[in-house]
Design an enzyme around this catalytic site. Structure first.
Site, PDB file in Angstrom:
ATOM      1  N   ASP A 143      33.679  31.622  45.138  1.00 51.57           N
ATOM      2  CA  ASP A 143      33.691  33.120  44.795  1.00 51.57           C
ATOM      3  C   ASP A 143      32.497  33.554  46.075  1.00 51.57           C
ATOM      4  O   ASP A 143      31.664  33.977  45.385  1.00 51.57           O
ATOM      5  CB  ASP A 143      33.732  33.190  44.091  1.00 51.57           C
ATOM      6  CG  ASP A 143      33.854  34.729  43.570  1.00 51.57           C
ATOM      7  OD1 ASP A 143      35.222  34.819  42.920  1.00 51.57           O
ATOM      8  OD2 ASP A 143      33.359  34.767  42.505  1.00 51.57           O
ATOM      9  N   ASN A 189      33.385  46.512  47.662  1.00 53.40           N
ATOM     10  CA  ASN A 189      33.964  47.392  48.245  1.00 53.40           C
ATOM     11  C   ASN A 189      34.025  48.415  47.576  1.00 53.40           C
ATOM     12  O   ASN A 189      33.957  49.435  48.446  1.00 53.40           O
ATOM     13  CB  ASN A 189      35.390  47.173  47.769  1.00 53.40           C
ATOM     14  CG  ASN A 189      35.612  46.296  48.746  1.00 53.40           C
ATOM     15  OD1 ASN A 189      36.397  46.077  49.443  1.00 53.40           O
ATOM     16  ND2 ASN A 189      36.985  44.736  47.971  1.00 53.40           N
ATOM     17  N   HIS A 219      36.254  49.687  51.971  1.00 48.83           N
ATOM     18  CA  HIS A 219      37.549  48.242  51.503  1.00 48.83           C
ATOM     19  C   HIS A 219      37.780  47.708  53.016  1.00 48.83           C
ATOM     20  O   HIS A 219      37.499  46.448  52.767  1.00 48.83           O
ATOM     21  CB  HIS A 219      39.008  48.928  51.398  1.00 48.83           C
ATOM     22  CG  HIS A 219      39.134  48.864  50.275  1.00 48.83           C
ATOM     23  ND1 HIS A 219      38.868  47.959  49.037  1.00 48.83           N
ATOM     24  CD2 HIS A 219      39.149  49.795  49.166  1.00 48.83           C
ATOM     25  CE1 HIS A 219      38.402  48.419  47.812  1.00 48.83           C
ATOM     26  NE2 HIS A 219      39.183  49.822  47.726  1.00 48.83           N
ATOM     27  N   ASP A 245      37.364  43.337  54.067  1.00 46.73           N
ATOM     28  CA  ASP A 245      37.720  43.027  54.714  1.00 46.73           C
ATOM     29  C   ASP A 245      37.251  42.003  55.993  1.00 46.73           C
ATOM     30  O   ASP A 245      37.191  41.143  56.250  1.00 46.73           O
ATOM     31  CB  ASP A 245      38.958  43.898  55.646  1.00 46.73           C
ATOM     32  CG  ASP A 245      40.415  44.340  54.576  1.00 46.73           C
ATOM     33  OD1 ASP A 245      40.621  43.578  53.123  1.00 46.73           O
ATOM     34  OD2 ASP A 245      40.951  45.372  55.512  1.00 46.73           O
ATOM     35  N   ASP A 253      38.768  37.285  46.534  1.00 42.86           N
ATOM     36  CA  ASP A 253      37.142  37.250  47.097  1.00 42.86           C
ATOM     37  C   ASP A 253      37.316  35.683  46.283  1.00 42.86           C
ATOM     38  O   ASP A 253      36.316  35.032  46.674  1.00 42.86           O
ATOM     39  CB  ASP A 253      36.445  37.523  46.843  1.00 42.86           C
ATOM     40  CG  ASP A 253      36.460  37.440  45.298  1.00 42.86           C
ATOM     41  OD1 ASP A 253      36.907  36.775  44.471  1.00 42.86           O
ATOM     42  OD2 ASP A 253      34.987  38.054  44.801  1.00 42.86           O
TER      43      ASP A 253
END
Length: 180
Positions: A63, A71, A76, A80, A106
């Protein structure tokens, strides 16, 4: 080729092409579109078979820590990049002795069939915690990792291995908060 043979071969060719396209679409549906890793459904089916065949298998959960903040701070697109880097690093660590997947968001998972043939978990943690570069920024990346050796379970079930790996992952996450 005679007209009779051609009239028989043409439908067969059509079915072969159709079957190939369906197979490709099913494979794409079992892959995460961003990372290319298996999705939960595709990975689970394979992992259950691997647990049955490899009693020494290791199941992992990964995680990304503070992913929402990453983010919110960097955007974003940077998120990514973080997901892609994590997928690539986990998949590279597994090598040919395991299968990695993105569960969603995630969260990632992997199963290693022969843990003696992959680097240790400390190496994986170091790799996952290396910073990334995105949009001209060097962004710190942190991941919590939990693992469960299937051999340590009373009954070798994927659901039990995932539960134990989840508990280990949250213990690792708590360790990061106490020891930044």
């Amino acid at each position: 080729m005679s007209m009779h043979v051609a009239s028989l071969a043409l439908p067969l060719l059509g079915w072969l092409i159709h079957g190939g396209l369906l197979t490709r679409r099913l494979d794409q549906a079992r892959r995460d579109p961003l990372t290319g890793l298996h999705t939960r459904a595709g990975w689970t089916t394979r992992a259950e078979r691997l647990i049955a065949r490899h009693p020494a298998a290791l199941v992992l959960l990964v995680d990304l820590d503070d992913f929402k903040r990453l983010n919110d701070t960097y955007g974003h697109a940077a998120g990514d990049v973080a997901l892609l880097a994590t997928a690539h690093r986990l998949n590279a660590w597994c090598g040919r002795h395991g299968i990695a997947a993105r569960l969603g968001g995630d969260e990632f998972t992997a199963i290693i069939t022969d843990p003696g043939n992959v680097p240790d978990l400390a190496t994986l943690r170091r790799e996952l915690n290396r910073p990334i570069s995105a949009d001209g920024h060097t962004i710190p990346l942190a991941a919590s990792v939990g693992a469960c050796a299937v051999a340590d379970l009373p009954v070798r079930l994927l659901s039990d291995a995932l539960k134990a790996a989840d508990q280990a992952m949250y213990a690792d996450k708590g360790h990061h908060r106490r020891n930044p």
